[in-house]
Design a protein around this motif. Structure first.
Motif, PDB file in Angstrom:
ATOM      1  N   MET A  65      61.508  32.017  79.815  1.00  0.00           N
ATOM      2  CA  MET A  65      60.441  31.342  79.848  1.00  0.00           C
ATOM      3  C   MET A  65      59.953  30.432  81.099  1.00  0.00           C
ATOM      4  O   MET A  65      61.113  30.417  81.873  1.00  0.00           O
ATOM      5  N   GLY A  66      59.065  30.035  81.365  1.00  0.00           N
ATOM      6  CA  GLY A  66      58.621  29.257  82.692  1.00  0.00           C
ATOM      7  C   GLY A  66      57.151  28.544  82.429  1.00  0.00           C
ATOM      8  O   GLY A  66      56.729  28.304  81.366  1.00  0.00           O
ATOM      9  N   THR A  67      56.953  27.912  83.395  1.00  0.00           N
ATOM     10  CA  THR A  67      55.640  26.720  83.438  1.00  0.00           C
ATOM     11  C   THR A  67      55.152  27.040  84.919  1.00  0.00           C
ATOM     12  O   THR A  67      55.769  27.499  85.762  1.00  0.00           O
ATOM     13  N   PHE A  68      53.680  26.860  84.836  1.00  0.00           N
ATOM     14  CA  PHE A  68      53.096  27.027  85.966  1.00  0.00           C
ATOM     15  C   PHE A  68      51.851  26.366  85.878  1.00  0.00           C
ATOM     16  O   PHE A  68      50.842  26.422  85.226  1.00  0.00           O
ATOM     17  N   ASN A  69      51.503  25.880  87.277  1.00  0.00           N
ATOM     18  CA  ASN A  69      50.283  24.973  87.303  1.00  0.00           C
ATOM     19  C   ASN A  69      49.279  25.931  87.997  1.00  0.00           C
ATOM     20  O   ASN A  69      49.540  26.307  89.258  1.00  0.00           O
ATOM     21  N   ILE A  93      57.369  33.622  77.719  1.00  0.00           N
ATOM     22  CA  ILE A  93      56.516  32.383  77.472  1.00  0.00           C
ATOM     23  C   ILE A  93      56.418  31.685  78.663  1.00  0.00           C
ATOM     24  O   ILE A  93      57.124  31.479  79.563  1.00  0.00           O
ATOM     25  N   LEU A  94      54.907  31.802  78.863  1.00  0.00           N
ATOM     26  CA  LEU A  94      54.646  30.963  80.319  1.00  0.00           C
ATOM     27  C   LEU A  94      53.677  29.838  79.959  1.00  0.00           C
ATOM     28  O   LEU A  94      52.424  30.217  79.456  1.00  0.00           O
ATOM     29  N   GLY A  95      54.174  28.741  80.106  1.00  0.00           N
ATOM     30  CA  GLY A  95      53.277  27.457  79.860  1.00  0.00           C
ATOM     31  C   GLY A  95      52.210  27.294  81.058  1.00  0.00           C
ATOM     32  O   GLY A  95      52.585  27.221  82.374  1.00  0.00           O
ATOM     33  N   VAL A  96      50.999  27.161  80.663  1.00  0.00           N
ATOM     34  CA  VAL A  96      50.063  27.083  81.998  1.00  0.00           C
ATOM     35  C   VAL A  96      49.278  25.793  81.799  1.00  0.00           C
ATOM     36  O   VAL A  96      48.926  25.317  80.938  1.00  0.00           O
ATOM     37  N   GLN A  97      49.449  25.131  83.165  1.00  0.00           N
ATOM     38  CA  GLN A  97      48.479  23.869  83.353  1.00  0.00           C
ATOM     39  C   GLN A  97      47.328  23.888  83.977  1.00  0.00           C
ATOM     40  O   GLN A  97      47.557  24.760  85.078  1.00  0.00           O
ATOM     41  N   GLU A  98      46.396  23.128  83.860  1.00  0.00           N
ATOM     42  CA  GLU A  98      44.882  23.308  84.433  1.00  0.00           C
ATOM     43  C   GLU A  98      44.503  24.752  84.670  1.00  0.00           C
ATOM     44  O   GLU A  98      44.223  24.999  85.629  1.00  0.00           O
ATOM     45  N   GLN A 129      31.069  16.593  85.982  1.00  0.00           N
ATOM     46  CA  GLN A 129      30.477  17.910  85.293  1.00  0.00           C
ATOM     47  C   GLN A 129      31.339  19.118  85.625  1.00  0.00           C
ATOM     48  O   GLN A 129      31.142  20.061  85.184  1.00  0.00           O
ATOM     49  N   ALA A 130      32.629  18.868  86.276  1.00  0.00           N
ATOM     50  CA  ALA A 130      33.471  19.708  86.926  1.00  0.00           C
ATOM     51  C   ALA A 130      34.405  19.886  85.944  1.00  0.00           C
ATOM     52  O   ALA A 130      35.102  19.103  85.495  1.00  0.00           O
ATOM     53  N   ALA A 131      34.833  21.442  85.572  1.00  0.00           N
ATOM     54  CA  ALA A 131      36.062  21.484  84.768  1.00  0.00           C
ATOM     55  C   ALA A 131      37.244  21.053  85.108  1.00  0.00           C
ATOM     56  O   ALA A 131      37.497  21.286  86.463  1.00  0.00           O
ATOM     57  N   THR A 132      38.159  20.240  84.362  1.00  0.00           N
ATOM     58  CA  THR A 132      39.392  19.925  84.909  1.00  0.00           C
ATOM     59  C   THR A 132      40.419  20.172  83.608  1.00  0.00           C
ATOM     60  O   THR A 132      39.903  20.043  82.553  1.00  0.00           O
ATOM     61  N   GLY A 133      41.586  20.152  84.145  1.00  0.00           N
ATOM     62  CA  GLY A 133      42.610  20.392  82.967  1.00  0.00           C
ATOM     63  C   GLY A 133      42.647  21.501  82.287  1.00  0.00           C
ATOM     64  O   GLY A 133      42.224  22.628  82.716  1.00  0.00           O
ATOM     65  N   GLY A 134      43.358  21.178  81.160  1.00  0.00           N
ATOM     66  CA  GLY A 134      43.520  22.513  80.234  1.00  0.00           C
ATOM     67  C   GLY A 134      44.690  23.007  80.140  1.00  0.00           C
ATOM     68  O   GLY A 134      45.467  23.291  81.317  1.00  0.00           O
ATOM     69  N   VAL A 135      45.352  23.300  78.855  1.00  0.00           N
ATOM     70  CA  VAL A 135      46.707  23.826  78.744  1.00  0.00           C
ATOM     71  C   VAL A 135      46.951  24.862  78.383  1.00  0.00           C
ATOM     72  O   VAL A 135      45.951  25.034  77.338  1.00  0.00           O
ATOM     73  N   GLY A 136      47.775  25.881  78.352  1.00  0.00           N
ATOM     74  CA  GLY A 136      47.605  27.010  77.743  1.00  0.00           C
ATOM     75  C   GLY A 136      49.029  27.878  77.516  1.00  0.00           C
ATOM     76  O   GLY A 136      50.079  27.263  78.323  1.00  0.00           O
ATOM     77  N   LEU A 137      49.099  29.032  76.973  1.00  0.00           N
ATOM     78  CA  LEU A 137      50.485  29.600  76.814  1.00  0.00           C
ATOM     79  C   LEU A 137      49.978  31.030  77.060  1.00  0.00           C
ATOM     80  O   LEU A 137      49.080  31.776  76.561  1.00  0.00           O
ATOM     81  N   PRO A 166      67.843  29.646  65.957  1.00  0.00           N
ATOM     82  CA  PRO A 166      66.981  28.553  65.297  1.00  0.00           C
ATOM     83  C   PRO A 166      65.449  28.832  65.667  1.00  0.00           C
ATOM     84  O   PRO A 166      65.137  29.850  66.592  1.00  0.00           O
ATOM     85  N   GLU A 167      64.624  28.250  64.850  1.00  0.00           N
ATOM     86  CA  GLU A 167      63.124  28.305  65.184  1.00  0.00           C
ATOM     87  C   GLU A 167      62.970  27.583  66.399  1.00  0.00           C
ATOM     88  O   GLU A 167      63.445  26.580  66.854  1.00  0.00           O
ATOM     89  N   THR A 168      62.105  28.094  67.166  1.00  0.00           N
ATOM     90  CA  THR A 168      61.707  27.642  68.627  1.00  0.00           C
ATOM     91  C   THR A 168      60.267  26.943  68.741  1.00  0.00           C
ATOM     92  O   THR A 168      59.377  27.403  68.252  1.00  0.00           O
ATOM     93  N   THR A 169      60.519  25.854  69.062  1.00  0.00           N
ATOM     94  CA  THR A 169      59.178  24.810  69.407  1.00  0.00           C
ATOM     95  C   THR A 169      59.044  24.838  71.022  1.00  0.00           C
ATOM     96  O   THR A 169      59.952  24.492  71.680  1.00  0.00           O
ATOM     97  N   VAL A 170      57.869  25.452  71.295  1.00  0.00           N
ATOM     98  CA  VAL A 170      57.346  25.055  72.747  1.00  0.00           C
ATOM     99  C   VAL A 170      56.448  24.117  72.958  1.00  0.00           C
ATOM    100  O   VAL A 170      55.267  24.364  72.270  1.00  0.00           O
TER     101      VAL A 170
END
Length: 203
Positions: A65-69, A93-98, A129-137, A166-170
């Motif tokens: 698993m990892g995370t990436f801005n 599983i890669l958590g993506v920010q922005e 009105q510029a797009a910003t933020g947003g989270v994803g997988l 066990p059940e995994t929550t991300v």
């Protein structure tokens, strides 16, 4: 009156070997297993919603698993590159920010990118009105198969649940950056902390 001898059904009669007598009604059923012979179970029991084919966390089957801005993956080429890098390094599983992808019609959008699946909660637009933020997988094939549900908690929090034992929550969170006004940082940090705390209590 002569004493009448009542044969003991457990003991073999005269002339009968003991191992033959053990096959009678006093012993366990033929072909059955004794309790003391089952030293090891046949396998671990998965959760109610899992099968051996879709469980994310399995014994001797590690996953990464990892995370990436990302700053942005609005361009298709950037999104394909991100999926390629995740697959090349074995990240399931890669958590993506922005990600800065805006989709106002649906809170959550599923998109196939090569062998990966990109799931996004919509970004938002600032005063200019510029797009910003947003989270994803970004999910690999194994994680996508184990996915049970995804739901939008806030604009900055996306939650996914996976089958397994066990059940995994991300939980994917996009926090305000260090250049944001201090009032916004304090406000959003409080919302994130309260949201994550309530999720932990609900679990």
């Amino acid at each position: 009156m002569k004493n009448k001898v009542i044969p003991n059904p457990i003991l073999p009669a005269a002339g009968v070997r003991r191992n033959i007598a053990a096959d009678g009604g006093a012993g366990p059923p033929s072909g059955g297993q004794h309790d003391d012979n089952t030293l090891n179970p046949q396998g671990r029991v998965l959760s109610d919603h899992s099968t051996p084919s879709d469980a994310l966390m399995r014994w001797r089957r590690p996953f990464v698993m990892g995370t990436f801005n990302a700053c942005t993956v609005r361009e298709e080429a950037r999104l394909v590159e991100l999926a390629h890098c995740a697959e090349e390094r074995g990240v399931e599983i890669l958590g993506v920010q922005e990600h800065r992808r805006v989709h106002t019609d649906d809170r959550i959008v599923y998109r196939r990118v090569d062998r990966c699946t990109f799931i996004t909660a919509s970004a938002w637009r600032n005063e200019a009105q510029a797009a910003t933020g947003g989270v994803g997988l970004m999910l690999g094939p194994q994680a996508r198969k184990a996915l049970r549900q995804v739901y939008h908690h806030t604009d900055r929090i996306l939650i996914a649940e996976f089958s397994g034992n066990p059940e995994t929550t991300v939980i994917v969170v996009y926090s305000p950056t260090n250049v944001a006004p201090s009032e916004e940082v304090e406000k959003e940090t409080k919302v994130i902390n309260n949201s994550c705390g309530s999720l932990a209590l609900n679990k």
